[in-house]
Motif scaffolding. Structure first.
Motif, PDB file in Angstrom:
ATOM      1  N   PRO A  31      -2.278  43.202  -9.217  1.00  0.00           N
ATOM      2  CA  PRO A  31      -2.098  44.596  -8.767  1.00  0.00           C
ATOM      3  C   PRO A  31      -0.855  45.258  -9.379  1.00  0.00           C
ATOM      4  O   PRO A  31      -0.830  46.467  -9.562  1.00  0.00           O
ATOM      5  N   LEU A  32       0.140  44.461  -9.694  1.00  0.00           N
ATOM      6  CA  LEU A  32       1.357  45.036 -10.272  1.00  0.00           C
ATOM      7  C   LEU A  32       1.184  45.340 -11.752  1.00  0.00           C
ATOM      8  O   LEU A  32       1.767  46.285 -12.281  1.00  0.00           O
ATOM      9  N   LEU A  33       0.379  44.534 -12.444  1.00  0.00           N
ATOM     10  CA  LEU A  33       0.304  44.625 -13.902  1.00  0.00           C
ATOM     11  C   LEU A  33      -0.909  45.406 -14.392  1.00  0.00           C
ATOM     12  O   LEU A  33      -0.946  45.819 -15.554  1.00  0.00           O
ATOM     13  N   GLY A  34      -1.899  45.567 -13.534  1.00  0.00           N
ATOM     14  CA  GLY A  34      -3.074  46.318 -13.944  1.00  0.00           C
ATOM     15  C   GLY A  34      -4.124  45.428 -14.588  1.00  0.00           C
ATOM     16  O   GLY A  34      -3.874  44.255 -14.896  1.00  0.00           O
ATOM     17  N   PRO A  35      -5.307  46.013 -14.805  1.00  0.00           N
ATOM     18  CA  PRO A  35      -6.448  45.210 -15.271  1.00  0.00           C
ATOM     19  C   PRO A  35      -6.339  44.731 -16.712  1.00  0.00           C
ATOM     20  O   PRO A  35      -7.009  43.788 -17.118  1.00  0.00           O
ATOM     21  N   GLU A  36      -5.479  45.403 -17.498  1.00  0.00           N
ATOM     22  CA  GLU A  36      -5.404  45.056 -18.927  1.00  0.00           C
ATOM     23  C   GLU A  36      -4.584  43.801 -19.188  1.00  0.00           C
ATOM     24  O   GLU A  36      -4.754  43.142 -20.211  1.00  0.00           O
ATOM     25  N   ALA A  37      -3.665  43.498 -18.273  1.00  0.00           N
ATOM     26  CA  ALA A  37      -2.752  42.380 -18.529  1.00  0.00           C
ATOM     27  C   ALA A  37      -3.510  41.058 -18.531  1.00  0.00           C
ATOM     28  O   ALA A  37      -4.462  40.865 -17.773  1.00  0.00           O
ATOM     29  N   ARG A  38      -3.070  40.160 -19.396  1.00  0.00           N
ATOM     30  CA  ARG A  38      -3.656  38.815 -19.379  1.00  0.00           C
ATOM     31  C   ARG A  38      -2.852  37.972 -18.392  1.00  0.00           C
ATOM     32  O   ARG A  38      -1.652  37.735 -18.600  1.00  0.00           O
TER      33      ARG A  38
ATOM     34  N   THR B 278       1.939  34.257 -16.313  1.00  0.00           N
ATOM     35  CA  THR B 278       1.432  33.205 -15.467  1.00  0.00           C
ATOM     36  C   THR B 278       2.184  33.194 -14.138  1.00  0.00           C
ATOM     37  O   THR B 278       3.387  33.460 -14.087  1.00  0.00           O
ATOM     38  N   GLY B 279       1.426  32.918 -13.082  1.00  0.00           N
ATOM     39  CA  GLY B 279       1.983  32.941 -11.731  1.00  0.00           C
ATOM     40  C   GLY B 279       0.856  33.165 -10.749  1.00  0.00           C
ATOM     41  O   GLY B 279      -0.301  32.826 -11.028  1.00  0.00           O
ATOM     42  N   THR B 280       1.194  33.756  -9.621  1.00  0.00           N
ATOM     43  CA  THR B 280       0.202  33.999  -8.569  1.00  0.00           C
ATOM     44  C   THR B 280      -0.595  35.262  -8.907  1.00  0.00           C
ATOM     45  O   THR B 280      -0.089  36.377  -8.785  1.00  0.00           O
ATOM     46  N   GLU B 281      -1.832  35.061  -9.327  1.00  0.00           N
ATOM     47  CA  GLU B 281      -2.599  36.196  -9.854  1.00  0.00           C
ATOM     48  C   GLU B 281      -2.804  37.285  -8.805  1.00  0.00           C
ATOM     49  O   GLU B 281      -2.784  38.473  -9.126  1.00  0.00           O
TER      50      GLU B 281
END
Lengths: 99, 400
Positions: B43-50, B35-38
């Motif tokens: 972009p840092l975590l990729g599309p799979e991250a929730r 959770t945070g600024t999506e």
């Protein structure tokens, strides 16, 4: 260096004080010549906490326990720490050295 | 299976090491949400991250030096960001219903919402800023920080007598450093100094000009974080000149926006973003010139690379001092170092085997912290243990 006018006339800087500041700052040759009494240690000279700790130790070793920069800073709030100048350091020197 | 919620600021240097821990937790079968600024996290975590967004708002860019930078960090980011995210975080916790929160030290709102819901939480310290209480010699500065944090506590309408410093979970503080740098062999038991958390896989970067790495040269990576503007251009100009002075046997690799770089000699390599870990893992580097950010320092030491640090702000002077004290590198004054002195420092770490040997030793010691695996172990223990002092019957939190 700060472009602020000093609030009152101050004594010329003690050459050894200038040398110790330059040493703590890891400053290049010639840098110390630009030091003015009203230069702020933080905002103008850009000394960080580690360099200030080194400077405090240099002052204590050279001028004795009354030249207590660490003790002075301990009692100051953030605004006062930001305002601390080279002239304030000079005032810490024992009277016979400060002249 | 445990549900972990990672509360992270929109800062790359904080998200990246947390991603290593998240990957380890996921590999162990746990459910992880961020959770945070999506717009920054995605972009840092990729599309799979929730990613459960808390909204987007511009905060003051981090700049300046020394105490001004400290003031800017707290008054321009930490406090307003905590205020801005307080309500969305509460909603995220109600929606995701985590078992444990991992809360970055720069996002105290996460600790407040965990306390409010009676959930166990761990602190995440990806830098050295708060760990060793660097401002302990300045009690009024510490009191100022505490006042700001207490203000957030009161604003969250939490009982004053229950106040806890939201930077330091009494149950677990995960830090990406180690005693080899901090010098403290006996940290409090709730501190887990796990060392650098590096990604398990390093995707190859085909865009990097690998063919321009010249054989038989010693290479120095120059990476100064998000340094920008005139300040950045001035330092990079001095660094470029210093590396020229080092001689033809040294090849610089600059990781910096092109507009911050002067005209470079033909042998220099310059890219906006370098595949740092890949360069290190391939053995393509011999030393690193950086700002003393904890991530870069940890990565370099993990790969046995000595450093020259030119710290700018925040925890960087403290990390730089730790590296120098450990004997794994040299520190130069960012604002004042001349090309000649910088060249001297670079040649010293390149030519003196002691720095490299110490960097290897310190890197081994940091790796012994266990990285993501140990972090995940400790988080699992926290989830299993549910210390009474923290959960206290899992309160039904009233709405904010």
């Amino acid at each position: 260096m700060s472009d602020r006018e000093p609030p009152h006339p101050v004594a010329p800087l003690h050459p050894e004080l200038v040398a110790l500041i330059a040493e703590a700052a890891g400053a290049p040759p010639g840098w110390a010549e630009l030091l003015t009494p009203d230069a702020r240690l933080d905002g103008d000279l850009l000394l960080d906490e580690c360099e200030l700790a080194a400077l405090a130790e240099h002052l204590r070793v050279r001028f004795g326990p009354t030249a207590d920069l660490a003790g002075l800073r301990t009692g100051l709030d953030l605004a006062a720490l930001e305002s601390l100048t080279v002239a304030d350091l000079q005032e810490l020197l024992p009277e016979e050295d400060a002249r | 299976m445990t549900r972990f919620l990672l509360v992270m600021p929109p800062l790359t240097g904080h998200v990246n090491p947390a991603a290593g821990i998240a990957a380890e937790l996921t590999a162990r079968g746990h459910e992880v949400a961020w959770t945070g600024t999506e717009s920054v996290l995605r972009p840092l975590l990729g599309p799979e991250a929730r990613v459960l967004g808390t909204g987007t708002r511009a905060f003051r860019a981090q700049g300046g030096h020394g105490l001004a930078a400290l003031r800017s960090l707290w008054e321009g980011f930490i406090v307003p960001y905590a205020r801005f995210t307080a309500k969305p975080l509460d909603a995220v916790v109600r929606e995701f219903r985590p078992d444990v929160l991992l809360v970055d030290q720069h996002t105290p709102a996460g600790a407040l919402v965990a306390h409010r819901h009676g959930l166990p939480w761990a602190s995440f310290a990806p830098g050295a800023m708060e760990l060793g209480r660097p401002y302990r010699a300045l009690p009024q500065v510490e009191a100022w920080m505490t006042g700001l944090l207490r203000g957030l506590w009161e604003r969250a309408k939490l009982p004053g007598q229950e106040y806890l410093d939201p930077r330091f979970s009494p149950a677990l503080v995960l830090a990406t450093t180690g005693p080899a740098l901090t010098g403290d062999a006996s940290p409090p038991p709730q501190y887990a100094l796990v060392g650098p958390v590096l990604p398990a896989t390093r995707p190859a970067d085909p865009h990097f000009p690998w063919d321009r790495l010249l054989p038989g040269r010693r290479r120095v990576l120059v990476t100064m974080g998000t340094l920008a503007g005139e300040l950045g251009a001035d330092f990079h100009a001095r660094a470029a000149r210093a590396l020229e002075l080092c001689g033809d046997d040294v090849q610089p690799v600059f990781a910096a926006p092109r507009e911050l770089l002067p005209e470079l000699p033909p042998q220099a390599v310059a890219v906006d973003r370098a595949p740092v870990l890949e360069l290190m893992a391939r053995g393509a580097l011999d030393a690193v010139l950086c700002h003393g950010g904890m991530n870069t320092v940890g990565e370099a030491l993990t790969h046995g690379l000595p450093l020259v640090t030119a710290p700018i702000r925040h925890d960087q002077p403290f990390v730089a001092a730790q590296v120098a004290t450990a004997g794994a590198g040299l520190r130069v004054p960012f604002a004042r170092v001349t090309p000649e002195r910088l060249a001297q420092a670079l040649r010293t770490v390149l030519d003196t085997t002691g720095y490299r040997r110490t960097a290897v030793r310190v890197g081994e010691a940091l790796r012994a912290g266990g990285g993501a695996a140990t972090a995940a172990d400790r988080l699992e223990e926290l989830a299993a243990g549910r210390p009474d002092a923290l959960t206290a019957g899992r309160r039904a939190a009233p709405p904010l």
